[in-house]
Design a protein around this motif. Structure first.
Motif, PDB file in Angstrom:
ATOM      1  N   THR A 166       0.853  -1.189   0.000  1.00  0.00           N
ATOM      2  CA  THR A 166       0.000   0.000   0.000  1.00  0.00           C
ATOM      3  C   THR A 166       0.889   1.238   0.000  1.00  0.00           C
ATOM      4  O   THR A 166       1.841   1.324   0.793  1.00  0.00           O
ATOM      5  CB  THR A 166      -0.924   0.023   1.231  1.00  0.00           C
ATOM      6  N   CYS A 186       0.015  -3.843   5.809  1.00  0.00           N
ATOM      7  CA  CYS A 186      -1.134  -3.430   5.004  1.00  0.00           C
ATOM      8  C   CYS A 186      -2.252  -4.472   5.051  1.00  0.00           C
ATOM      9  O   CYS A 186      -3.131  -4.483   4.186  1.00  0.00           O
ATOM     10  CB  CYS A 186      -0.723  -3.127   3.568  1.00  0.00           C
ATOM     11  N   ALA A 191      -5.596  -0.836   8.045  1.00  0.00           N
ATOM     12  CA  ALA A 191      -5.030  -0.704   6.695  1.00  0.00           C
ATOM     13  C   ALA A 191      -6.092  -0.978   5.641  1.00  0.00           C
ATOM     14  O   ALA A 191      -6.188  -0.267   4.631  1.00  0.00           O
ATOM     15  CB  ALA A 191      -3.857  -1.646   6.522  1.00  0.00           C
TER      16      ALA A 191
END
Length: 572
Positions: A166, A186, A191
């Motif tokens: 990410t 992530c 997230a």
């Protein structure tokens, strides 16, 4: 209701539907004579195969035929039946596809829910073996490369790349920093549900990017731990659904607090901050002192029609139109002075260069001539530009928003008011009624800007007739019908400065009060400047918002201030 044919008790009731391709409607018709359908297809869809369709037939010109409804032909009926079949198959296919899509969406939602539930079990912990992180602002990120740092800010941009990577562009007001999250970082609940404008704190090392990669400041932070501080909403309340480049201006002003987070809006305000500092540094370097005049006054400076009135402890008072008169009183004790303060004008003007509240840069100088005043104005305008461009972050924003910006060449063009009137005539610039402007008339915004844009350089427009200027302006010694006054005109925005020499003679000032119908009593403190040791002096007022709009080539001055105030707008 469609008409029914008379039948005996043993026959099957048949519905008659009328069709008129010219006057009928498939949306509002019901098949009756009064409200026919437009197509046979609609009649079949509404009443089924057993319907008896009557079609309107207009009589051919020059024949004995009469217009009226007749039974649909076999070929036309066959064609309509075929079309109905096609539509039914398409509808069935669409329904099937919709069902498949709904099933897929349901499965995806269930999978999403399963993933989110699993993500709640992923708990991040800092690695105790890593060096302690140093808290920094993004503006210090270049000098912090290679070190483990801690940075907090808002998610400015967000890009998810697969399940294990990410990218976040973080914003903290001092700059932008690309951060990359990998693997478990992530896959946490925070997230997977992260949204734009959420606040986060990230830990990690900033490394320069290899050739071919791009990011703000050409580096990125490789995150080893992070926390979500405050989650911003998604869905309908997501910031991108609230304000975007296509939003109506009124919506943008209502949501100005969100618009300020955009790169352009925040960039303008960063330049504004540098410009304000540049003005102060300029005046400081030229020996001026800054003063802070009152905003609540009981006298007019620029005429009573544009005053905001208020009740001040049961006395009538106003928001100041200008601090000029107060600055003049400082000259004998402080020497040359200036202020950067708010002024207020109750003009019901919806033009792109008018505000009801604006930042006024005003200065007054003693023992000067009109030529000295013009020289100081030219020096200030150019020096503030130089100081602003010397600040690289501001210069970068200026050239990003206005790539064609060029510093004005000195000396500025000097043009007398009478020459401007002649210029308008020579260049066929007229009033709305088609007539030319004449000496003695004020030159409004539109022709003034047309002239300035055509000349395309800064102009000192000088020596206006006394009757169209303020009462305090000094007359020209060589022609008392004119004043030693100046408007500074800039291409693209028009007037940004108004200035003049001030009346220094007591009798002349008293005559000016009388001419303008002003009671001199409340101006006693201003009048005393001519009584207790007068001097030749002059000054000016510059609209900071107009100056910035010119520098950044902005369409309206409303974009150059934090929360613009104009007719009908005093919120948020």
């Amino acid at each position: 209701m469609a008409d029914k044919l008379p039948v005996d008790s043993l026959s099957i009731t048949s519905v008659v539907a009328h069709v008129d391709e010219t006057k009928g409607s498939d949306e509002t018709g019901n098949g009756s004579v009064e409200a026919p359908y437009q197509s046979a297809v609609k009649a079949l869809q509404a009443h089924g195969d057993s319907v008896k369709i009557q079609v309107w037939k207009a009589a051919a010109a020059g024949t004995d035929e009469t217009s009226g409804y007749v039974a649909i032909s076999g070929a036309a009926l066959k064609k309509a039946v075929k079309k109905v079949g096609e539509l039914e198959r398409k509808a069935a296919k669409a329904a099937e596809q919709a069902a498949e899509l709904a099933a897929k969406e349901k499965a995806a939602a269930e999978e999403r829910e399963r993933v989110l539930e699993a993500a709640k079990l992923v708990v991040l912990k800092q690695d105790p073996s890593l060096p302690a992180a140093t808290k920094i602002k993004i503006k210090n990120s270049v000098e912090s490369r290679g070190k483990r740092v801690k940075v907090s800010g808002w998610v400015h941009r967000l890009r998810v790349q697969g399940k294990n990577m990410t990218f976040i562009v973080l914003r903290d007001g001092t700059g932008y920093l690309q951060c990359v999250l990998t693997d478990n970082l992530c896959q946490t609940y925070d997230a997977l549900t992260l949204t734009l404008e959420s606040t986060v704190t990230v830990y990690g090392v900033i490394n320069e990017l290899p050739a071919g990669k791009t990011a703000p400041d050409n580096h990125e932070l490789t995150v080893d731990y992070w926390e979500c501080v405050g989650k911003a909403p998604g869905g309908e309340d997501a910031i991108s659904n609230k304000v975007n480049e296509n939003s109506d201006p009124s919506v943008k002003y209502d949501l100005r607090h969100l618009v300020l987070r955009e790169e352009k809006a925040s960039g303008i305000l960063k330049v504004r901050s540098t410009v304000m500092k540049a003005f102060r540094d300029h005046f400081d370097s030229r020996g001026f002192l800054e003063v802070t005049p009152p905003a609540m006054v009981q006298t007019s400076v620029e005429g009573g029609s544009t005053l905001f009135e208020l009740n001040y402890y049961n006395e009538k008072a106003y928001l100041t139109q200008s601090s000029q008169l107060y600055l003049e009183t400082c000259l004998p004790s402080l020497g040359d002075v200036y202020c950067l303060a708010e002024s207020f004008r109750a003009e019901k003007s919806h033009t792109r260069r008018h505000l009801s509240e604006y930042t006024h840069c005003e200065a007054e100088m003693a023992f000067i001539s009109f030529d000295d005043l013009l020289a100081q104005l030219e020096d200030m305008i150019c020096d503030v530009i130089d100081r602003t461009l010397a600040h690289k972050p501001s210069a970068d924003i200026i050239y990003k928003l206005n790539p064609e910006f060029k510093k004005p060449e000195r000396p500025f063009m000097r043009m007398d008011y009478t020459d401007a009137i002649q210029y308008l005539k020579d260049n066929d610039i007229k009033k709305e009624d088609g007539t030319f402007y004449e000496v003695g008339e004020d030159i409004p915004e539109a022709p003034e800007r047309a002239m300035t844009d055509k000349i395309n350089r800064p102009i000192f427009l000088c020596r206006f007739p006394a009757e169209i200027k303020s009462f305090y302006m000094k007359r020209c010694p060589e022609n008392p019908a004119l004043t030693e006054s100046v408007d500074v005109l800039m291409p693209g925005v028009g007037e940004i400065v108004g200035g003049s020499m001030r009346i220094s003679d007591l009798d002349e000032l008293m005559a000016a009060y009388k001419r303008e119908g002003l009671d001199p009593t409340p101006y006693y403190w201003f009048t005393d400047q001519r009584k207790y040791g007068t001097s030749e002096h002059g000054g000016f007022g510059l609209g900071v918002e107009r100056y910035i709009a010119w520098m950044l080539n902005l369409f309206t001055v409303r974009d150059t201030c934090l929360y613009p105030r104009f007719t009908g707008r005093a919120f948020p």
